[in-house]
Enzyme design. Structure first.
Site, short mmCIF file in Angstrom:
data_model
loop_
_atom_site.label_atom_id
_atom_site.label_comp_id
_atom_site.label_asym_id
_atom_site.label_seq_id
_atom_site.Cartn_x
_atom_site.Cartn_y
_atom_site.Cartn_z
N HIS A 49 0.84 -1.21 0.00
CA HIS A 49 0.00 0.00 0.00
C HIS A 49 0.87 1.26 0.00
O HIS A 49 1.90 1.31 0.68
CB HIS A 49 -0.92 -0.02 1.24
CG HIS A 49 -1.97 1.05 1.21
ND1 HIS A 49 -1.83 2.26 1.83
CD2 HIS A 49 -3.19 1.08 0.61
CE1 HIS A 49 -2.91 2.99 1.63
NE2 HIS A 49 -3.76 2.29 0.90
N SER A 92 -9.68 -14.33 -1.94
CA SER A 92 -9.88 -12.87 -1.93
C SER A 92 -11.13 -12.46 -2.70
O SER A 92 -11.52 -13.11 -3.68
CB SER A 92 -8.66 -12.19 -2.55
OG SER A 92 -8.94 -10.82 -2.82
#
Lengths: 376, 376
Positions: free
Chosen positions: A126, A327
């Site tokens: 991130h 996911s």
């Protein structure tokens, strides 16, 4: 004489502006496909608590001189997360203002334990982590990612091999931002063992997946059993919350190194933020109590169903869609800018993703596909 | 088949616990004399906005891919604070999660500008600043305080003189935690001039006083005109807010040094926290629009009236009470532990304080004095 403690009403023009804002939020709320913010929540039974200037200042496990807090609920919430993440008995945690604070906390702990250490993190990490590393002045090396979004173990091993004189501080992605990939923690531990490295630290950024993987059968290792040393999980993502928040969990012995008794608040200054939002623990506690862990297991299954549906529809539309089996992030070809904007899709280079959060339905996917066919 | 997106009700036992919590908060809310959390607010007209997963992620001055934000109100709020603090035209600011983030932001900026610099801060500085300095790895020296709580200028000058080879980064207290003291910024500037220091940075921690001093005639210099380079002001203190929040303000040119374009959010990553509470700007904007600046001026005058009343009553009770003429913090002799607990007083060594916030009345002071006489 007017009582200065009553709040006068808002001027008509300002009331109109708030109404416009409300309606715009309503419209946009129906079109969040790209960001992992769950919009399926209802905390209205708790609004009455917003009449109080509550504050969870300081360590949630210690009494505080400031009595308007929700420390008790915070401790229960942390206990639930400790169970979900297989934390050891001697764990510690607190509710943060969001992922940045949770990851900062983990890296801060790692650096305090190993001041000379080097943080290794993949290029799919991130964006905020670079800022944290810069702020905390930690040596760090970015490692190549594999096309599936996981850290490239070959590059990691080679880089660790070159720097064997300093402890590796692994920043592991448990669900990358763009592809939802979980770094291979078993592989990372094999490298550490093969290179005879005994001093190391692993922090897991499980912002979104930390509330998904506990409910996925056959999930890859990711938690304290992997093992990792600290975990950051967001509250406003899978659980859903009007404001960002999260949970930071760590091994207690490590936390005690940065504690410092502060007489002013009659507590320990173990948290990054001093004053802390007392409603975040209250809201998350309420969500876990009402939806329940079985409810979240069902929700995750539902989300995966929608994600599979999206993969099918997007593939049929020629958009090269795929997802990791653990996911709810569906990766596909980057569409036209107008579609990105309309559906608040997240994009990076040539790819885009949609995230099948609990508020995302098959109807949303159908509408997106219509737009994609019109403006590919 | 149940719709998994409806929230089931809370179990009876849990509902009872929330009721108990509510009542305990109600009781405690009437007895906050020691902490600068204003309890006189009513944001109920805004509760409907809590139905949305809003998020002010990224720079408030740039468009974001995530549309559920209150960036527009945030910019207006910052503009109002810029006026109150005499900020230059080229300023930048954002709404933080509280004082820790605001002060971290200021020190981070200072360190980025002068990586070799030394932070000077007085021993009366808020406890969290030590943690920030440790986290950010900044060289720092604690300076003696004078008995009135301000930084000892003699000690500061002597210490700066010894370290003239590196830029001083002054962490100035604009309202110390325990005594409400404002560091002598004119005196600090005289020192910098006398020592021919041209590279320096001054951050002002104006957590509480930043919303008091703009309304005090003859207030000491404290803002961008003092001049300082960045300011942190809390939102949950003088304004009042159910959750902690604050405003960070800085000179734009300095901020641009830490900006980094992030494609993922389609914005600049200029803020410490990535995801940010969108309700904090909304609530503060509403407070400023309804109460108004004239309203805050009246409130500050009212608070000073109550503070003077407290000084009088406490002095008569033999508690050696005093306050700075520009502050609503009333310092007095530390009372018995039971009184500290009951009134949530803040204590440090031999002193305690009460802070005459807008919710504190003369009746509160009278009740405190009764308790003090019973248990001195």
């Amino acid at each position: 004489m007017p009582d200065d403690r009553t709040i006068p009403p808002l001027a008509e023009a300002d009331r109109k502006r708030l109404d416009d804002l409300y309606h715009s939020l309503q419209v946009e709320n129906g079109r969040i496909l790209g960001y992992p913010c769950n919009g399926a929540f209802d905390y209205s039974p708790l609004y009455r608590f917003l009449a109080f200037p509550a504050n969870n200042v300081g360590d949630p496990y210690l009494p505080s001189n400031y009595h308007l807090n929700t420390h008790e609920l915070e401790r229960e919430l942390i206990a639930t997360f400790a169970t979900l993440t297989h934390a050891p008995e001697a764990h510690w945690g607190y509710v943060t203002s969001g992922g940045t604070e949770g990851n900062m906390y983990g890296i801060f702990l790692a650096r305090e334990l190993y001041p000379e250490g080097i943080v290794y993190h993949s290029e799919d990490t991130h964006y905020s982590v670079n800022k944290i590393l810069r702020a905390l002045h930690v040596r760090n090396i970015m490692i190549r990612s594999r096309p599936d979004g996981t850290i490239d173990l070959e590059d990691l091993e080679e880089t660790i091999r070159i720097h064997r004189d300093v402890p590796p501080l692994i920043f592991a992605n448990v669900g990358t931002t763009m592809k939802g990939a979980v770094d291979d923690l078993a592989g990372i531990h094999r490298i550490l063992k093969r290179r005879a490295i005994q001093s190391y630290y692993i922090h897991a950024d499980a912002a979104l997946s930390g509330m998904i993987l506990p409910f996925v059968d056959g999930a890859p290792p990711w938690d304290f059993q992997a093992p990792v040393d600290s975990i950051s999980i967001s509250g406003h993502k899978m659980i859903g919350c009007p404001f960002p928040c999260g949970v930071a969990l760590a091994r207690k012995a490590n936390v005690e190194r940065i504690a410092r008794r502060v007489e002013y608040i009659g507590s320990l200054d173990t948290t990054i933020a001093g004053s802390r939002n007392a409603f975040a623990p209250l809201f998350l506690w309420y969500a876990l109590k009402t939806v329940g862990l079985d409810g979240y297991r069902r929700r995750v299954r539902e989300c995966f169903g929608v994600a599979d549906y999206a993969v099918g529809r997007l593939t049929a539309a020629g958009c090269h869609a795929w997802r990791h089996p653990y996911s709810n992030t569906v990766v596909f070809d980057r569409p036209a800018e107008a579609v990105v904007r309309k559906w608040q899709l997240a994009v990076n280079d040539g790819i885009a993703h949609l995230i099948a959060m609990p508020h995302v339905t098959r109807a949303h996917v159908d509408q997106l596909v219509v737009d994609l066919r019109e403006r590919p």
